[in-house]
Design a protein around this motif. Structure first.
Motif, PDB file in Angstrom:
ATOM      1  N   LYS A  75      -8.092   2.342  -4.650  1.00 35.45           N
ATOM      2  CA  LYS A  75      -8.761   2.269  -5.947  1.00 35.45           C
ATOM      3  C   LYS A  75      -9.854   1.209  -5.885  1.00 35.45           C
ATOM      4  CE  LYS A  75      -4.511   3.243  -8.531  1.00 35.45           C
ATOM      5  NZ  LYS A  75      -3.634   2.703  -9.582  1.00 35.45           N
ATOM      6  N   ASN A  76     -10.642   1.114  -6.956  1.00 35.92           N
ATOM      7  CA  ASN A  76     -11.638   0.045  -6.963  1.00 35.92           C
ATOM      8  C   ASN A  76     -10.917  -1.295  -7.120  1.00 35.92           C
ATOM      9  OD1 ASN A  76     -11.766  -1.136  -9.727  1.00 35.92           O
ATOM     10  ND2 ASN A  76     -12.413   0.922 -10.325  1.00 35.92           N
ATOM     11  N   ILE A  77     -11.567  -2.357  -6.724  1.00 40.35           N
ATOM     12  CA  ILE A  77     -10.925  -3.661  -6.626  1.00 40.35           C
ATOM     13  C   ILE A  77     -10.346  -4.147  -7.958  1.00 40.35           C
ATOM     14  CG2 ILE A  77     -13.036  -5.019  -6.950  1.00 40.35           C
ATOM     15  CD1 ILE A  77     -11.846  -6.842  -4.641  1.00 40.35           C
ATOM     16  N   ASN A  78     -10.993  -3.815  -9.064  1.00 40.01           N
ATOM     17  CA  ASN A  78     -10.483  -4.238 -10.368  1.00 40.01           C
ATOM     18  C   ASN A  78      -9.171  -3.541 -10.706  1.00 40.01           C
ATOM     19  OD1 ASN A  78     -12.632  -6.049 -10.894  1.00 40.01           O
ATOM     20  ND2 ASN A  78     -13.907  -4.352 -11.593  1.00 40.01           N
ATOM     21  N   ASP A  79      -9.068  -2.255 -10.368  1.00 39.42           N
ATOM     22  CA  ASP A  79      -7.822  -1.524 -10.623  1.00 39.42           C
ATOM     23  C   ASP A  79      -6.704  -2.006  -9.703  1.00 39.42           C
ATOM     24  OD1 ASP A  79      -8.937  -0.037 -12.676  1.00 39.42           O
ATOM     25  OD2 ASP A  79      -9.494   1.634 -11.367  1.00 39.42           O
ATOM     26  N   VAL A  85       4.401  -7.564  -2.353  1.00 37.02           N
ATOM     27  CA  VAL A  85       3.368  -6.587  -2.675  1.00 37.02           C
ATOM     28  C   VAL A  85       2.651  -6.177  -1.394  1.00 37.02           C
ATOM     29  CG1 VAL A  85       1.250  -6.145  -3.971  1.00 37.02           C
ATOM     30  CG2 VAL A  85       3.053  -7.580  -4.964  1.00 37.02           C
ATOM     31  N   TYR A  86       2.621  -4.882  -1.142  1.00 36.74           N
ATOM     32  CA  TYR A  86       1.929  -4.320   0.008  1.00 36.74           C
ATOM     33  C   TYR A  86       0.786  -3.461  -0.513  1.00 36.74           C
ATOM     34  CZ  TYR A  86       1.025  -1.476   4.134  1.00 36.74           C
ATOM     35  OH  TYR A  86       0.421  -0.842   5.190  1.00 36.74           O
ATOM     36  N   ILE A  87      -0.435  -3.788  -0.100  1.00 37.34           N
ATOM     37  CA  ILE A  87      -1.601  -3.018  -0.520  1.00 37.34           C
ATOM     38  C   ILE A  87      -1.855  -1.965   0.557  1.00 37.34           C
ATOM     39  CG2 ILE A  87      -4.038  -3.094  -1.152  1.00 37.34           C
ATOM     40  CD1 ILE A  87      -3.523  -6.070  -1.935  1.00 37.34           C
ATOM     41  N   ASP A  88      -1.625  -0.718   0.212  1.00 34.83           N
ATOM     42  CA  ASP A  88      -1.680   0.400   1.145  1.00 34.83           C
ATOM     43  C   ASP A  88      -3.083   0.996   1.189  1.00 34.83           C
ATOM     44  OD1 ASP A  88      -0.637   2.309   2.903  1.00 34.83           O
ATOM     45  OD2 ASP A  88      -0.162   3.698   1.271  1.00 34.83           O
ATOM     46  N   VAL A  89      -3.666   1.027   2.399  1.00 34.40           N
ATOM     47  CA  VAL A  89      -4.994   1.597   2.608  1.00 34.40           C
ATOM     48  C   VAL A  89      -4.937   2.454   3.871  1.00 34.40           C
ATOM     49  CG1 VAL A  89      -7.448   1.089   2.989  1.00 34.40           C
ATOM     50  CG2 VAL A  89      -6.086  -0.437   1.554  1.00 34.40           C
ATOM     51  N   ASP A  90      -5.529   3.648   3.815  1.00 29.28           N
ATOM     52  CA  ASP A  90      -5.553   4.542   4.969  1.00 29.28           C
ATOM     53  C   ASP A  90      -6.220   3.869   6.167  1.00 29.28           C
ATOM     54  OD1 ASP A  90      -6.272   7.585   3.087  1.00 29.28           O
ATOM     55  OD2 ASP A  90      -4.380   6.582   3.491  1.00 29.28           O
ATOM     56  N   HIS A  91      -5.724   4.192   7.351  1.00 28.85           N
ATOM     57  CA  HIS A  91      -6.246   3.577   8.575  1.00 28.85           C
ATOM     58  C   HIS A  91      -7.730   3.832   8.793  1.00 28.85           C
ATOM     59  CE1 HIS A  91      -2.493   2.471  11.099  1.00 28.85           C
ATOM     60  NE2 HIS A  91      -2.379   2.077   9.848  1.00 28.85           N
ATOM     61  N   HIS A  92      -8.198   5.047   8.503  1.00 27.51           N
ATOM     62  CA  HIS A  92      -9.611   5.328   8.770  1.00 27.51           C
ATOM     63  C   HIS A  92     -10.527   4.424   7.952  1.00 27.51           C
ATOM     64  CE1 HIS A  92      -9.108   7.994   5.257  1.00 27.51           C
ATOM     65  NE2 HIS A  92     -10.400   7.875   5.103  1.00 27.51           N
ATOM     66  N   ILE A  93     -10.113   4.076   6.755  1.00 31.09           N
ATOM     67  CA  ILE A  93     -10.904   3.167   5.924  1.00 31.09           C
ATOM     68  C   ILE A  93     -10.813   1.743   6.466  1.00 31.09           C
ATOM     69  CG2 ILE A  93     -11.060   2.108   3.632  1.00 31.09           C
ATOM     70  CD1 ILE A  93     -10.304   4.887   2.521  1.00 31.09           C
TER      71      ILE A  93
END
Length: 138
Positions: free
Chosen positions: A123-127, A35-43
């Motif tokens: 998404k929010n942490i719960n989602d 599982v890879y959690i994808d988040v934009d670099h600026h964030i």
């Protein structure tokens, strides 16, 4: 085959992935999902560079999620706050660049095996948690 336990941040490269696979096979186990959690670099840069630490007592603050009452002073002892070298923007950007290179290799490696799953980490942490659990239950 029995499932392997969670490995957070491991393997980091193809050599480690091969070694892990060999080790797990020797125990009659394997990897069901990566599982890879994808988040934009600026964030990520915003999150990672926002941490400041008290030079005296070690109290930790984050400029966005846990700011000090006075921008450069510790709430507990009023000493100066510092930013660690590994929290500086240049360092974070380089870590992200290296991580991207390694992740692309691992995405191909595990993608060829059909068990690489990318989760939207914006998404929010719960989602995000629900999405991860959904992948793991399959």
């Amino acid at each position: 085959m029995a499932a392997a336990p969670f490995f957070i941040g491991f393997p980091r490269n193809i050599i480690q992935a091969d070694a892990l696979e060999i080790h797990l096979k020797s125990e009659g186990r394997g990897i069901d999902n990566v599982v890879y959690i994808d988040v934009d670099h600026h964030i990520l840069i915003e999150r990672l560079t926002g941490r400041w630490v008290c030079a005296s007592c070690g109290e930790t603050f984050h400029l966005i999620s846990n700011p000090p009452k006075i921008i450069d002073r510790c709430d507990s002892c009023n000493e100066a706050l510092i930013q660690r070298e590994d929290d500086r923007e240049e360092t974070v950007k380089e870590r992200l660049r290296v991580n991207d290179e390694l992740t692309k290799q691992l995405e191909i490696y595990y993608g060829e095996r059909g068990n690489f799953k990318k989760i939207n980490g914006l998404k929010n942490i719960n989602d995000v948690a629900k999405d991860i659990l959904s992948v793991l239950k399959k």
